[in-house]
Design a protein around this motif. Structure first.
Motif, short mmCIF file in Angstrom:
data_model
loop_
_atom_site.label_atom_id
_atom_site.label_comp_id
_atom_site.label_asym_id
_atom_site.label_seq_id
_atom_site.Cartn_x
_atom_site.Cartn_y
_atom_site.Cartn_z
N ARG A 1 -166.89 -22.95 -37.48
CA ARG A 1 -167.35 -23.46 -38.77
C ARG A 1 -167.80 -22.32 -39.68
O ARG A 1 -167.74 -22.43 -40.91
CB ARG A 1 -168.48 -24.47 -38.57
CG ARG A 1 -167.99 -25.74 -37.89
CD ARG A 1 -169.04 -26.81 -37.89
NE ARG A 1 -169.20 -27.38 -39.23
CZ ARG A 1 -170.18 -28.20 -39.55
NH1 ARG A 1 -171.08 -28.55 -38.64
NH2 ARG A 1 -170.26 -28.68 -40.76
N ALA A 2 -168.25 -21.21 -39.07
CA ALA A 2 -168.61 -20.05 -39.88
C ALA A 2 -167.36 -19.39 -40.45
O ALA A 2 -167.33 -18.95 -41.61
CB ALA A 2 -169.40 -19.05 -39.04
N ASP A 3 -166.29 -19.34 -39.64
CA ASP A 3 -165.03 -18.72 -40.10
C ASP A 3 -164.22 -19.65 -41.01
O ASP A 3 -163.46 -19.18 -41.86
CB ASP A 3 -164.18 -18.33 -38.88
CG ASP A 3 -164.79 -17.18 -38.10
OD1 ASP A 3 -165.62 -16.44 -38.66
OD2 ASP A 3 -164.43 -17.01 -36.91
N TYR A 4 -164.35 -20.96 -40.78
CA TYR A 4 -163.60 -21.95 -41.58
C TYR A 4 -164.60 -22.97 -42.14
O TYR A 4 -164.80 -24.04 -41.56
CB TYR A 4 -162.57 -22.67 -40.71
CG TYR A 4 -161.54 -21.78 -40.08
CD1 TYR A 4 -160.33 -21.50 -40.72
CD2 TYR A 4 -161.75 -21.21 -38.82
CE1 TYR A 4 -159.37 -20.70 -40.13
CE2 TYR A 4 -160.80 -20.39 -38.23
CZ TYR A 4 -159.62 -20.14 -38.89
OH TYR A 4 -158.67 -19.34 -38.29
N PRO A 5 -165.24 -22.64 -43.26
CA PRO A 5 -166.30 -23.52 -43.81
C PRO A 5 -165.85 -24.94 -44.11
O PRO A 5 -166.68 -25.85 -44.15
CB PRO A 5 -166.72 -22.79 -45.09
CG PRO A 5 -166.29 -21.38 -44.89
CD PRO A 5 -165.06 -21.43 -44.05
N ARG A 6 -164.55 -25.16 -44.31
CA ARG A 6 -164.07 -26.51 -44.65
C ARG A 6 -163.96 -27.41 -43.42
O ARG A 6 -163.78 -28.62 -43.56
CB ARG A 6 -162.72 -26.42 -45.36
CG ARG A 6 -162.78 -25.67 -46.69
CD ARG A 6 -161.51 -25.82 -47.47
NE ARG A 6 -161.30 -27.20 -47.92
CZ ARG A 6 -160.22 -27.61 -48.58
NH1 ARG A 6 -159.25 -26.75 -48.87
NH2 ARG A 6 -160.09 -28.86 -48.96
N LEU A 7 -164.08 -26.85 -42.24
CA LEU A 7 -163.99 -27.66 -41.03
C LEU A 7 -165.26 -28.49 -40.86
O LEU A 7 -166.37 -27.99 -41.04
CB LEU A 7 -163.81 -26.78 -39.80
CG LEU A 7 -162.43 -26.15 -39.58
CD1 LEU A 7 -162.45 -25.29 -38.33
CD2 LEU A 7 -161.36 -27.21 -39.48
N THR A 8 -165.09 -29.76 -40.51
CA THR A 8 -166.21 -30.62 -40.19
C THR A 8 -166.28 -30.83 -38.68
O THR A 8 -165.33 -30.50 -37.95
CB THR A 8 -166.05 -31.98 -40.88
OG1 THR A 8 -164.89 -32.65 -40.32
CG2 THR A 8 -165.87 -31.82 -42.39
N ARG A 9 -167.38 -31.40 -38.23
CA ARG A 9 -167.49 -31.68 -36.79
C ARG A 9 -166.41 -32.67 -36.34
O ARG A 9 -165.90 -32.56 -35.23
CB ARG A 9 -168.88 -32.25 -36.48
CG ARG A 9 -170.00 -31.25 -36.71
CD ARG A 9 -171.33 -31.77 -36.18
NE ARG A 9 -172.42 -30.87 -36.55
CZ ARG A 9 -172.69 -29.74 -35.92
NH1 ARG A 9 -171.94 -29.36 -34.90
NH2 ARG A 9 -173.69 -28.99 -36.31
N ARG A 10 -166.08 -33.62 -37.20
CA ARG A 10 -165.03 -34.59 -36.86
C ARG A 10 -163.68 -33.88 -36.73
O ARG A 10 -162.87 -34.23 -35.86
CB ARG A 10 -164.95 -35.69 -37.92
CG ARG A 10 -166.12 -36.66 -37.88
CD ARG A 10 -165.95 -37.76 -38.92
NE ARG A 10 -164.78 -38.57 -38.63
CZ ARG A 10 -163.95 -39.04 -39.56
NH1 ARG A 10 -164.14 -38.76 -40.84
NH2 ARG A 10 -162.92 -39.78 -39.22
#
Length: 202
Positions: free
Chosen positions: A154-163
């Motif tokens: 999530r730090a490398d890909y800010p657009r990723l969500t937990r889902r």
């Protein structure tokens, strides 16, 4: 019955919480024929079949195959209810509605996760990406396999969500790689240039 109402053995295993190998064994040895639909020679399972597969996991190991088959035939042909099977010492009560509810909930979670993934020929050459992004699902799944944590991704890909991260796990399980990995594009193209070097001291 549409294909969206059916699950592949791998998908059925994910929803039922068993391995694909266990699903194929159930198809061969225990499930009623009506619970398995074949399309172009490949087996697909109905929701009732997935309930049977989950029950197969939960029933005590000493339940004979004949009794299992009798229970599964009733699940596919009647309203869901608690079933009694066997006799004497080998008598069992199977709470089919409870298992069916659990399967329905896990199936809804699986389909919700898969709805976050799209394969569009106009995006990343048709490879699976998370909806609204160009982030490759397989790449995220591979990073998980290499030991990356949710926080790192999530730090490398800010657009990723937990889902999305949970969906990557499910996608990798439902669509395992087959065969050799595809060669990188630079191997398939012609070289930019060539140079002949004379060996010295030969």
């Amino acid at each position: 019955m549409s294909k969206t109402d059916l699950l592949t053995p791998v998908e059925a295993g994910i929803v039922a919480g068993v391995s694909a190998k266990a699903v194929y064994k159930a198809i061969r040895e225990r499930l009623p024929k009506a619970a398995v639909v074949r399309r172009k020679g490949k087996p697909y399972l109905t929701k009732a079949a997935v309930v049977c597969v989950r029950l197969d996991r939960e029933l005590p190991p000493d339940v004979p195959v004949g009794i299992r088959r009798a229970v599964y035939r009733q699940i596919g042909s009647a309203r869901l209810r608690r079933l009694s099977c066997g006799s004497g010492v080998l008598s069992y009560v199977v709470d089919v509605p409870r298992v069916a509810r659990a399967v329905q909930a896990d199936l809804a979670r699986y389909r919700s996760a898969m709805a976050l993934i799209v394969e569009d020929p106009e995006i990343q050459g048709g490879a699976a990406v998370f909806k609204g992004t160009r982030i490759l699902v397989r790449q995220i799944a591979d990073l998980f396999a290499q030991g990356a944590s949710d926080q790192e991704l999530r730090a490398d890909y800010p657009r990723l969500t937990r889902r999305m991260l949970a969906a990557a796990h499910l996608f990798a399980a439902a669509r395992p790689r087959r065969g050799r990995p595809r060669a990188p594009a630079w191997r398939r193209g012609a070289p930019i240039g060539e140079r002949v070097v004379a060996r010295t001291g030969a």
